[in-house]
Design a protein around this motif. Structure first.
Motif, short mmCIF file in Angstrom:
data_model
loop_
_atom_site.label_atom_id
_atom_site.label_comp_id
_atom_site.label_asym_id
_atom_site.label_seq_id
_atom_site.Cartn_x
_atom_site.Cartn_y
_atom_site.Cartn_z
N ARG A 109 0.83 -1.20 0.00
CA ARG A 109 0.00 0.00 0.00
C ARG A 109 0.87 1.26 0.00
O ARG A 109 0.56 2.24 -0.69
CB ARG A 109 -0.91 0.01 1.22
N LEU A 110 1.95 1.24 0.76
CA LEU A 110 2.84 2.40 0.82
C LEU A 110 3.45 2.67 -0.56
O LEU A 110 3.53 3.82 -1.00
CB LEU A 110 3.93 2.17 1.85
N THR A 111 3.87 1.62 -1.23
CA THR A 111 4.46 1.79 -2.57
C THR A 111 3.45 2.39 -3.53
O THR A 111 3.77 3.30 -4.31
CB THR A 111 4.96 0.43 -3.09
N GLU A 112 2.23 1.94 -3.46
CA GLU A 112 1.17 2.50 -4.32
C GLU A 112 0.93 3.96 -3.99
O GLU A 112 0.74 4.80 -4.89
CB GLU A 112 -0.12 1.69 -4.15
N THR A 113 0.93 4.30 -2.71
CA THR A 113 0.69 5.68 -2.30
C THR A 113 1.79 6.60 -2.79
O THR A 113 1.53 7.70 -3.28
CB THR A 113 0.60 5.75 -0.76
N LEU A 114 3.04 6.15 -2.65
CA LEU A 114 4.17 6.98 -3.07
C LEU A 114 4.19 7.13 -4.59
O LEU A 114 4.52 8.20 -5.11
CB LEU A 114 5.48 6.34 -2.59
N THR A 115 3.85 6.09 -5.30
CA THR A 115 3.79 6.16 -6.76
C THR A 115 2.75 7.18 -7.21
O THR A 115 2.98 7.99 -8.13
CB THR A 115 3.50 4.79 -7.37
N ALA A 116 1.59 7.13 -6.57
CA ALA A 116 0.53 8.09 -6.91
C ALA A 116 0.93 9.52 -6.57
O ALA A 116 0.54 10.46 -7.27
CB ALA A 116 -0.75 7.70 -6.16
N ALA A 117 1.72 9.69 -5.52
CA ALA A 117 2.09 11.04 -5.08
C ALA A 117 3.03 11.72 -6.05
O ALA A 117 3.04 12.97 -6.14
CB ALA A 117 2.74 10.97 -3.70
N VAL A 118 3.84 10.96 -6.78
CA VAL A 118 4.81 11.57 -7.69
C VAL A 118 4.36 11.51 -9.14
O VAL A 118 5.08 11.97 -10.04
CB VAL A 118 6.20 10.89 -7.56
N SER A 119 3.21 10.93 -9.40
CA SER A 119 2.74 10.80 -10.79
C SER A 119 2.03 12.07 -11.26
O SER A 119 1.66 12.91 -10.46
CB SER A 119 1.81 9.61 -10.91
#
Length: 471
Positions: free
Chosen positions: A461-471
């Protein structure tokens, strides 16, 4: 050293007053001597020549004048600092390399604000690099204790600034700080820049009494610091530092009673920025400088904040600093306990802030000694319990520190649950890039425990959140 009554070169005057020379003749003699020894020149400068330079006159050997002052101050002073008209298109010297002169500070702020308002964030950040190490701290700490050039007499020119005008600027700064603490600096940074432009323009163009002018200069310093902090929160490291340093100039040049607390707060913010960017040694030097500015026995809340911040710097310096870290945290708690309720409190102080910083310090130290993570856990819990409403970003940081501490050999499954809570809380602070940075650190802390299903789910979940934050 007796100065002429009319000074048109306040930078040269400030540097001369702090140079250690006893008279203008003695300084002129040093210029003559350096010219003879280094270049074989026969020069006959005396106090009359120096007075002419101070009154706005040019100099035929400006390199020699700059060299003598550089040796006296123990740092490089470019010719363009003394005679700006000789820059010939070159960029001015960074403000951390130049002494405090109020009129020039306002001019530099006005020019810098104009560039900021006309430039995209990414381009401004690329254009202004962060300065670290002795290149920052040596000249800054030297002029911080040297002479200053105060506000010019503007009692009879232009429009009129009143105390109510200043109060309006101060109220705007408080409002920006409230919003920044709640949702981050990204939303209102440009609005703060615009408000700062208005305040600087007033001081440059309007009339004021001495008390009003110096309180307004203090208000400019505080607003510049707030603008710098909001810039830091959105990854604008160089621009943030530039606002901090110019704010520090303004605070130092003001005779308002808030001058010293403002200088302390600005140095503390610069130290926090440097620690966030992995320069704890530089941050430690600025914290120590701020401590020397506080009169002994006064402002215990500010002293508590600084000793607590010192622990934050020490935590990153390795196991040899653990004893000093422990003492700094204890001293901060004692000082906070002695602070009166109406003390002139800095913006980020009090039990929650002290506990939050102590948690970060202990967690840094736990990288070398994992059993110290229990102290980080306890302090993070204390910070969360004491954190007042409205400080959502700080609460997220506390929650992230709690998760990191529990991943460090305490309870990985509980840490995963804490991490989920941190992700939920971070969604409420949508305009703070630093929140994303802190969340990213949990990837490191949870990595040793990914064989556990709860931790693996959290990491995904953290990886998905960070990916969405920088996209």
């Amino acid at each position: 050293m007796r100065m002429p009554s009319r000074i048109a070169n306040p930078v040269l005057a400030a540097l001369l007053e702090g140079s250690g020379f006893g008279s203008l003749d003695e300084f002129a003699g040093a210029v003559n001597a350096l010219g003879a020894s280094e270049y074989g020149l026969r020069l006959f400068y005396d106090h009359v020549a120096v007075r002419r330079w101070l009154s706005g006159g040019s100099c035929r050997q400006p390199d020699l004048v700059a060299a003598v002052l550089s040796r006296a101050w123990g740092l490089d002073i470019p010719v363009a600092v003394l005679w700006p008209q000789r820059r010939l298109g070159l960029a001015p010297a960074p403000p951390h390399q130049t002494p405090s002169v109020a009129a020039r500070t306002l001019d530099e702020l006005a020019a810098y604000i104009g560039s900021d308002m006309l430039t995209r964030r990414s381009l401004l950040s690329d254009a202004i690099a962060l300065t670290t190490g002795t290149a920052l701290t040596d000249p800054l700490l030297r002029w911080l204790t040297g002479p200053t050039g105060r506000l010019p007499d503007r009692a009879t020119t232009g429009g009129r600034i009143t105390m109510s005008t200043v109060a309006g600027i101060e109220a705007a700064t408080t409002a920006f700080g409230t919003q920044d603490a709640a949702i981050g600096g990204g939303l209102s940074r440009e609005a703060a820049v615009g408000q700062l432009k208005h305040a600087v323009d007033l001081l440059r163009d309007a009339s004021y009494t001495d008390a009003v002018g110096n309180r307004m200069l203090a208000a400019v310093a505080e607003l510049a610091g707030m603008t710098g902090w909001m810039s830091h929160d959105v990854h604008m490291a160089g621009p943030a530092q530039r606002y901090f340093v110019l704010g520090l100039h303004a605070a130092r040049e003001s005779t308002d009673p808030r001058s010293t607390p403002l200088q302390v707060n600005l140095l503390a913010d610069m130290a926090r920025q440097l620690r966030d960017l992995n320069h704890p040694h530089d941050g430690l030097r600025l914290v120590d400088a701020a401590l020397t500015l506080l009169p002994r026995g006064q402002h215990p809340a500010a002293a508590a904040m600084l000793w607590n911040l010192k622990a934050r710097m020490l935590g990153a310096l390795g196991p040899g600093s653990v004893t000093e870290l422990r003492h700094a945290i204890a001293l901060a708690e004692d000082l906070q306990g002695s602070a009166e309720p109406d003390d002139d409190l800095p913006a980020y102080t009090g039990p929650a802030e002290l506990a939050g910083n102590a948690a970060l310090a202990w967690q840094d130290a736990a990288a070398h000694q994992p059993d110290l993570a229990v102290h980080a856990q306890n302090q993070a819990l204390a910070a969360l319990a004491a954190r007042p409403d409205g400080y959502s970003r700080s609460a997220v940081f506390d929650q992230i520190t709690l998760a990191a501490a529990r991943f460090t050999s305490i309870d990985p499954d509980q840490a995963a649950a804490d991490g989920h809570r941190a992700i939920d809380m971070a969604a409420e602070v949508a305009t703070s890039t630093r929140v994303v940075d802190r969340l990213r650190t949990l990837l490191h802390y949870c990595a040793p425990h990914t064989a556990r299903p709860a931790v693996r789910d959290f990491r995904e979940r953290l990886t998905e959140t960070l990916t969405a934050a920088v996209s």
